[in-house]
Write an enzyme that holds these catalytic residues in place. Structure first.
Site, PDB file in Angstrom:
ATOM      1  N   HIS A  50       0.814  -1.222   0.000  1.00 38.26           N
ATOM      2  CA  HIS A  50       0.000   0.000   0.000  1.00 38.26           C
ATOM      3  C   HIS A  50       0.845   1.268   0.000  1.00 38.26           C
ATOM      4  O   HIS A  50       0.445   2.274  -0.569  1.00 38.26           O
ATOM      5  CB  HIS A  50      -0.940   0.002   1.219  1.00 38.26           C
ATOM      6  CG  HIS A  50      -2.132  -0.869   1.022  1.00 38.26           C
ATOM      7  ND1 HIS A  50      -3.406  -0.369   0.877  1.00 38.26           N
ATOM      8  CD2 HIS A  50      -2.242  -2.205   0.915  1.00 38.26           C
ATOM      9  CE1 HIS A  50      -4.253  -1.360   0.697  1.00 38.26           C
ATOM     10  NE2 HIS A  50      -3.566  -2.499   0.729  1.00 38.26           N
ATOM     11  N   ASP A 107      -5.056   6.591   2.183  1.00 35.67           N
ATOM     12  CA  ASP A 107      -5.431   5.256   1.752  1.00 35.67           C
ATOM     13  C   ASP A 107      -6.952   5.148   1.932  1.00 35.67           C
ATOM     14  O   ASP A 107      -7.502   5.585   2.942  1.00 35.67           O
ATOM     15  CB  ASP A 107      -4.719   4.208   2.609  1.00 35.67           C
ATOM     16  CG  ASP A 107      -4.816   2.815   2.001  1.00 35.67           C
ATOM     17  OD1 ASP A 107      -3.784   2.314   1.544  1.00 35.67           O
ATOM     18  OD2 ASP A 107      -5.933   2.229   1.981  1.00 35.67           O
ATOM     19  N   PHE A 111     -10.732  -5.868  10.732  1.00 33.36           N
ATOM     20  CA  PHE A 111     -10.393  -5.508   9.349  1.00 33.36           C
ATOM     21  C   PHE A 111     -11.647  -5.424   8.473  1.00 33.36           C
ATOM     22  O   PHE A 111     -11.877  -4.402   7.804  1.00 33.36           O
ATOM     23  CB  PHE A 111      -9.356  -6.511   8.808  1.00 33.36           C
ATOM     24  CG  PHE A 111      -8.756  -6.121   7.496  1.00 33.36           C
ATOM     25  CD1 PHE A 111      -8.034  -4.942   7.359  1.00 33.36           C
ATOM     26  CD2 PHE A 111      -8.907  -6.939   6.382  1.00 33.36           C
ATOM     27  CE1 PHE A 111      -7.480  -4.579   6.132  1.00 33.36           C
ATOM     28  CE2 PHE A 111      -8.355  -6.581   5.159  1.00 33.36           C
ATOM     29  CZ  PHE A 111      -7.642  -5.405   5.036  1.00 33.36           C
ATOM     30  N   SER A 164       0.294  -7.168  -8.996  1.00 37.44           N
ATOM     31  CA  SER A 164       0.808  -8.241  -9.841  1.00 37.44           C
ATOM     32  C   SER A 164      -0.059  -8.423 -11.083  1.00 37.44           C
ATOM     33  O   SER A 164       0.453  -8.622 -12.191  1.00 37.44           O
ATOM     34  CB  SER A 164       0.882  -9.552  -9.059  1.00 37.44           C
ATOM     35  OG  SER A 164       1.893  -9.446  -8.077  1.00 37.44           O
TER      36      SER A 164
HETATM   37  C1  U2F Z   1      -1.509  -6.695  -1.237  1.00 38.31           C
HETATM   38  O1  U2F Z   1      -0.670  -7.225  -2.228  1.00 38.31           O
HETATM   39  P1  U2F Z   1       0.784  -7.840  -2.240  1.00 38.31           P
HETATM   40  O2  U2F Z   1       1.771  -6.859  -1.802  1.00 38.31           O
HETATM   41  O3  U2F Z   1       0.886  -9.153  -1.590  1.00 38.31           O
HETATM   42  O4  U2F Z   1       0.911  -8.164  -3.824  1.00 38.31           O
HETATM   43  P2  U2F Z   1       0.791  -7.244  -5.109  1.00 38.31           P
HETATM   44  O5  U2F Z   1      -0.349  -6.306  -5.088  1.00 38.31           O
HETATM   45  O6  U2F Z   1       0.821  -8.194  -6.218  1.00 38.31           O
HETATM   46  O7  U2F Z   1       2.122  -6.393  -5.086  1.00 38.31           O
HETATM   47  C2  U2F Z   1       3.379  -6.960  -4.999  1.00 38.31           C
HETATM   48  C3  U2F Z   1       4.374  -5.929  -5.514  1.00 38.31           C
HETATM   49  O8  U2F Z   1       5.691  -6.337  -5.166  1.00 38.31           O
HETATM   50  C4  U2F Z   1       6.509  -6.380  -6.320  1.00 38.31           C
HETATM   51  C5  U2F Z   1       5.561  -6.548  -7.467  1.00 38.31           C
HETATM   52  C6  U2F Z   1       4.319  -5.794  -7.022  1.00 38.31           C
HETATM   53  O9  U2F Z   1       4.421  -4.430  -7.389  1.00 38.31           O
HETATM   54  O10 U2F Z   1       6.150  -6.036  -8.644  1.00 38.31           O
HETATM   55  N1  U2F Z   1       7.453  -7.508  -6.261  1.00 38.31           N
HETATM   56  C7  U2F Z   1       8.673  -7.356  -6.809  1.00 38.31           C
HETATM   57  O11 U2F Z   1       9.016  -6.315  -7.364  1.00 38.31           O
HETATM   58  N2  U2F Z   1       9.575  -8.415  -6.738  1.00 38.31           N
HETATM   59  C8  U2F Z   1       9.246  -9.584  -6.168  1.00 38.31           C
HETATM   60  O12 U2F Z   1      10.099 -10.468  -6.165  1.00 38.31           O
HETATM   61  C9  U2F Z   1       7.957  -9.738  -5.625  1.00 38.31           C
HETATM   62  C10 U2F Z   1       7.070  -8.683  -5.697  1.00 38.31           C
HETATM   63  C11 U2F Z   1      -2.678  -7.625  -1.077  1.00 38.31           C
HETATM   64  F1  U2F Z   1      -2.199  -8.850  -0.671  1.00 38.31           F
HETATM   65  C12 U2F Z   1      -3.426  -7.756  -2.390  1.00 38.31           C
HETATM   66  O13 U2F Z   1      -4.530  -8.610  -2.239  1.00 38.31           O
HETATM   67  C13 U2F Z   1      -3.875  -6.390  -2.882  1.00 38.31           C
HETATM   68  O14 U2F Z   1      -4.453  -6.511  -4.158  1.00 38.31           O
HETATM   69  C14 U2F Z   1      -2.668  -5.466  -2.943  1.00 38.31           C
HETATM   70  C15 U2F Z   1      -3.050  -4.064  -3.364  1.00 38.31           C
HETATM   71  O15 U2F Z   1      -3.903  -3.471  -2.419  1.00 38.31           O
HETATM   72  O16 U2F Z   1      -1.998  -5.428  -1.693  1.00 38.31           O
END
Ligand code: U2F
Length: 446
Positions: A20, A121, A194, A349
């Site tokens: 975030h 946020d 949450f 992602s």
């Molecule tokens: C939460 O998401 P996460 O942080 O678990 O996962 P993503 O939204 O997919 O974001 C992961 C980011 O980390 C980066 C990748 C993404 O920008 O490029 N990254 C990286 O650069 N190298 C790596 O080896 C691994 C990851 C939540 F869990 C989700 O459900 C939500 O959708 C999201 C947004 O609110 O937040």
């Protein structure tokens, strides 16, 4: 100057968990650069600020931005177990909004200016009241998917359907592709901290001056239309990650390794910043990769050597695989060698996979991920979900074959290619996200 009381002062409240902070900070830096006379005070946890502002709380890239630490509620020395990603969040939620209020007052005193806008946020329902008390606009930023946002605005209707007629949401425009099993458990849970926060958010978002989304116009016109009818203003200014794209930092040599691989052959595996699948699912993925004889690049959270059975890891990494603790994901997904992305379907992602034009194999774990995975499979048809909802050798191999090979794989790649063009077009100088960004600057600093 900082002593001019008439100037603008934007307070930014981050949600200091998962992915975030980084997207919000990059957005705020852009706004700050576009409006150098406006002050920005950026509130986040000490832990998060230490990584984002290693050189001190005045931002190196934006002189008009200062970071402030807010208390995260955790006792001294607290280390999250990692098994329940929501645990540190619940601890944090016990101390909002008081932790923000007190530091906000301190920031106003220190910078000599009352705040003129609250950019937060979107989770922070309490910001609606804080903004109203101060007669300043509240501009929430939604970092997850548009369909998840719609589900939070429709929570009452969804709960009613759940309680009465059955298991599909076709009665709710924009969510008709969703099955009840795709619904975030947070939407159905009426008591935990949450989910309660998300419910209250859905109730107050219609008061916001504008809701900013990490998305782009036309990504899903029906969802977009519904959001527009329920909110005062929706500003799609994404994908955030393209404005500007992060510089390549590749300490584990992912890109040179990919350079050696055939086009569209490599499976990239990553589960974002919080999720660590259980050991039996890890083993299933490795076996499926072995079975389909796919070269793979795995961004592995945890101790790969200890957690992946040794014979599997050796046979895999020895020949066709590379396991790294962190990968430059946007650049990896943009590499011609990558043919599929095995993902938890976090929103960033999903967007990055679209930008790279890479088909997905989705295995959602929590939050919006199940809706995202469903939209990938059923709305955009740019990937498939793992059958049965968890990685097994068989289901993972089937999913990989569907996206990598044959007619279905080809059609999936065409469709994701079209979304890629749309995403890239949105952030061009005349694109819709660029136009919306200008409107955002106007609302926040005007
Ligand atoms: C939460 O998401 P996460 O942080 O678990 O996962 P993503 O939204 O997919 O974001 C992961 C980011 O980390 C980066 C990748 C993404 O920008 O490029 N990254 C990286 O650069 N190298 C790596 O080896 C691994 C990851 C939540 F869990 C989700 O459900 C939500 O959708 C999201 C947004 O609110 O937040």
């Amino acid at each position: 100057s900082e002593d001019s009381p008439a100037g603008k002062h934007v307070a930014v409240f981050t949600f200091p968990f998962a992915s975030h902070v980084a997207p919000l900070l990059s957005l705020v830096r852009r706004i700050a650069a576009a409006s150098p006379a406006t002050m920005f005070s950026f509130f986040s946890s000490e832990k998060s600020n230490l990584t984002r502002f290693p050189g001190g709380r005045r931002d190196a890239t934006c002189p008009n931005l200062v970071a402030y630490d807010v208390w995260d509620g955790a006792p001294e020395g607290y280390v999250p177990s990692g098994r329940n990603p929501v645990e540190p969040v619940e601890i944090f939620l016990r101390v909002v909004p008081g932790n923000f209020e007190s530091v906000l007052h301190a920031a106003e005193r220190e910078r000599g200016r009352k705040i003129t806008c609250l950019l937060t946020d979107a989770f922070y329902w309490f910001a609606a009241d804080m903004a109203q008390e101060r007669s300043v606009p509240w501009v929430p930023v939604w970092t997850a998917s548009p369909c998840a946002l719609l589900a939070h605005l429709e929570t009452d209707s969804i709960r009613q359907i759940f309680g009465t007629s059955g298991m599909t949401l076709d009665a709710i425009p924009g969510l008709s592709a969703m099955r009840m099993m795709d619904m975030m458990k947070e939407v159905l849970d009426e008591t935990a901290p949450f989910p309660t926060m998300l419910y209250r958010m859905g109730q107050v978002l219609p008061q916001a001056a504008a809701v900013v989304a990490n998305s782009f116009e036309n990504i899903d016109p029906i969802v977009e239309g519904e959001l527009r009818s329920k909110l005062r203003k929706v500003l799609d200014v994404g994908p955030f990650v393209l404005s500007p794209p992060p510089p390549l930092s590749d300490e584990h040599g992912c890109i040179p390794w990919l350079d050696e691989q055939e086009t569209a052959s490599v499976v990239y595996v990553s589960f974002g910043s919080v999720i660590r699948p259980p050991p039996h699912e890890i083993t299933a993925i490795v076996k499926a990769l072995d079975k389909t004889a796919s070269p793979f690049l795995w961004s592995y959270r945890g101790d790969a050597k200890a957690e992946i059975p040794r014979e599997l890891l050796e046979s895999a990494t020895g020949t066709r695989g590379k396991v790294v603790p962190w990968a430059p994901q946007l650049h990896v997904l943009g590499h011609r060698a990558v043919g599929a992305f095995v993902t938890h379907s976090g929103w960033n992602s999903v967007l990055e996979s679209m930008i790279g034009g890479v088909p997905m194999v989705g295995r959602p774990f929590f939050g919006d991920q199940s809706m995202n995975a469903r939209a990938v499979e059923a709305v955009w048809q740019i990937g498939v979900a793992v059958e049965g909802g968890a990685f097994t050798e068989e289901a993972t191999a089937v999913a990989l074959e569907r996206v990598l090979a044959g007619e279905e794989g080809k059609r999936i790649r065409e469709r994701v290619g079209a979304l890629k063009e749309m995403a890239l077009g949105a952030v061009e100088p005349q694109g819709s996200s660029t136009r919306n960004f200008d409107a955002l600057v106007e609302i926040v600093t005007g």
